[in-house]
Enzyme design. Sequence first.
Site, PDB file in Angstrom:
ATOM      1  CD  GLU A 109      -2.741  -1.543   2.485  1.00  0.00           C
ATOM      2  OE1 GLU A 109      -2.972  -0.385   2.468  1.00  0.00           O
ATOM      3  OE2 GLU A 109      -3.860  -2.803   2.262  1.00  0.00           O
ATOM      4  CG  HIS A 148     -10.253  -5.161   0.776  1.00  0.00           C
ATOM      5  ND1 HIS A 148     -10.314  -6.327   1.693  1.00  0.00           N
ATOM      6  CD2 HIS A 148      -9.218  -5.532   1.214  1.00  0.00           C
ATOM      7  CE1 HIS A 148      -9.574  -7.235   2.413  1.00  0.00           C
ATOM      8  NE2 HIS A 148      -8.457  -6.126   2.626  1.00  0.00           N
ATOM      9  CG  ASN A 164      -1.120  -7.208  -1.254  1.00  0.00           C
ATOM     10  OD1 ASN A 164      -1.307  -8.099  -2.048  1.00  0.00           O
ATOM     11  ND2 ASN A 164      -1.378  -6.725   0.477  1.00  0.00           N
ATOM     12  CG  ASP A 195     -12.857  -8.355   2.329  1.00  0.00           C
ATOM     13  OD1 ASP A 195     -12.765  -7.626   1.432  1.00  0.00           O
ATOM     14  OD2 ASP A 195     -12.615  -8.570   3.072  1.00  0.00           O
ATOM     15  CD  GLU A 202      -5.252  -7.428   2.132  1.00  0.00           C
ATOM     16  OE1 GLU A 202      -5.533  -7.470   2.579  1.00  0.00           O
ATOM     17  OE2 GLU A 202      -3.921  -7.142   2.099  1.00  0.00           O
TER      18      GLU A 202
HETATM   19  O1  9MR Z   1      -7.321  -7.944   8.783  1.00  0.00           O
HETATM   20  C1  9MR Z   1      -6.825  -7.153   9.576  1.00  0.00           C
HETATM   21  C2  9MR Z   1      -7.387  -6.498  10.969  1.00  0.00           C
HETATM   22  O2  9MR Z   1      -7.014  -6.994  11.403  1.00  0.00           O
HETATM   23  C3  9MR Z   1      -6.507  -5.278  11.364  1.00  0.00           C
HETATM   24  O3  9MR Z   1      -6.582  -5.065  12.373  1.00  0.00           O
HETATM   25  C4  9MR Z   1      -5.914  -4.435  10.122  1.00  0.00           C
HETATM   26  C5  9MR Z   1      -5.201  -3.076  10.542  1.00  0.00           C
HETATM   27  O4  9MR Z   1      -4.685  -2.960   9.573  1.00  0.00           O
HETATM   28  O5  9MR Z   1      -5.371  -4.946   9.291  1.00  0.00           O
HETATM   29  C6  9MR Z   1      -5.805  -5.189   8.985  1.00  0.00           C
HETATM   30  O6  9MR Z   1      -5.827  -6.233   7.339  1.00  0.00           O
HETATM   31  C7  9MR Z   1      -5.463  -5.575   6.188  1.00  0.00           C
HETATM   32  C8  9MR Z   1      -3.780  -6.153   5.824  1.00  0.00           C
HETATM   33  O7  9MR Z   1      -2.891  -6.191   6.129  1.00  0.00           O
HETATM   34  C9  9MR Z   1      -3.456  -5.265   4.549  1.00  0.00           C
HETATM   35  N1  9MR Z   1      -4.480  -4.892   3.520  1.00  0.00           N
HETATM   36  C10 9MR Z   1      -6.130  -3.829   3.709  1.00  0.00           C
HETATM   37  C11 9MR Z   1      -6.602  -5.006   5.360  1.00  0.00           C
HETATM   38  C12 9MR Z   1      -7.942  -4.888   5.830  1.00  0.00           C
HETATM   39  O8  9MR Z   1      -7.879  -3.917   6.345  1.00  0.00           O
END
Ligand code: 9MR
Length: 453
Positions: free
Chosen positions: A158, A237, A201, A268, A266
């Site tokens: 990101e 997402h 990513n 969903d 990722e």
């Molecule tokens: O699913 C993850 C969540 O449990 C955490 O609180 C969050 C913190 O930033 O990160 C989420 O996963 C993220 C991933 O690491 C990077 N892309 C976005 C995902 C969803 O927020």
Amino acid sequence: MSMIVRRLSRAATAGLVAAAALTAAAHSAEAADTLGSAAAGQGRYFGTAVAASHLGESDYAATLDREFSSVTPENEMKWDATEPSRGSFTFTSADRIVDHAQSQGMDVRGHTLVWHSQLPSWVSPLGAQDLRTAMNAHINGLMGHYKGEIHSWDVVNEAFQDGGSGARRSSPFQDKLGDGFIEEAFRTARAADPAAKLCYNDYNTDGVNAKSNAVYDMVKDFKSRGVPIDCVGFQSHFNSNSPVPSDYRHNLQRFADLGVDVQITELDIEGSGSAQAADYTKVVEACLAVSRCTGMTVWGVTDKYSWRSGGTPLLFDGDYNEKPAYGAVLSALGGSGGSGGPGDPGDPGDPGDGASCTATYTRTADWSSGYNGQVTITAGAEPISSWTATVTLPAQQSVSSLWNGTPTWSGNVMTVRPSWNGTLAAGASTSFGFTAAKNGSDAAPTVGTCTAS
Ligand code: 9MR
């Protein structure tokens, strides 16, 4: 010698554990009635994000173990979890996930090395030179610990802004080190674990837009200058504000055409019922249409633990019941219930029909008393579900460890079969590596014919 064993200890253990689980994985591939086995029939993996804290819940673990062939630690490999204070690494939760995955013959994606979020508080105040040192040390610490055990790492996550500018996102790395931090992270990562695929990513890059164009330009530049990048991850997402783009497949393909793998990392999709199922079908079909789309990962096992659980975005509900989206994905993967499932005799694309492979050897490291060898296995014109390669060592030499493969020995001939990495799309590659003691002979081993099924 003892130093080598200690450095590779996680990798050596992984090979043994994964070998024990291989029989179960191969068996389920015949039935093709789970997401992982159906995807394997298409030469892909099907993974999920996993939280270590849920592994003790029996329904969670049973669903995970039955359905998925790859796991991504959801938070446990992030910087705040692994290096909460400088130079002090903690791998307990991440190891728990990796050990569980390996005991089930599942593959592991690494997520994530350099990201502006979930940074421990000590990172941001560092000055530029110190931050560069800390970034490289963090990459080396994580990748070293899991060397040979992670098939793909999200090296940088990101790094681009949303919106129309295509600009880099402000972060300690961007602000202090400039654009070059991404390149530096990838170069450090390549040296730390040469066997891992190195991925960039991001999200909202799933269709063609200013942000994905900016990532595209970066990947193109990296490829033209030899900066090591192997893969682009598309988080995917989706919800009503950010639906599956109509040019999703086209976008995946244009990245693949740059010479990188693409992975859906990722996935969903908020929603329910047949509408959600139809959107999932679009995503799976897009991946299957792009030969370099090597696998898909959904961002969680069950709706109840999703990061946006209110949107019920996953394939299993809070009671682990299969949702319509589950059936749609399984069907799109050609699993049972779908049309023309893998295993149908003569179904083009099924492993086994004219399966072939080649094996090539390179020496990847060399020191006075030993060396590391790597054998790259490349599938022929059809996807394969397993391979076997023979390596004949000069008589004096001995192998002290081997990773990403399962060896059996007959004299100085080593026959290597996959650990987690048997399934390959047409033309795709994997590799196994080994450390050998020279014992006075510096000659190269010879690699025999590769056979595939
Ligand atoms: O699913 C993850 C969540 O449990 C955490 O609180 C969050 C913190 O930033 O990160 C989420 O996963 C993220 C991933 O690491 C990077 N892309 C976005 C995902 C969803 O927020």
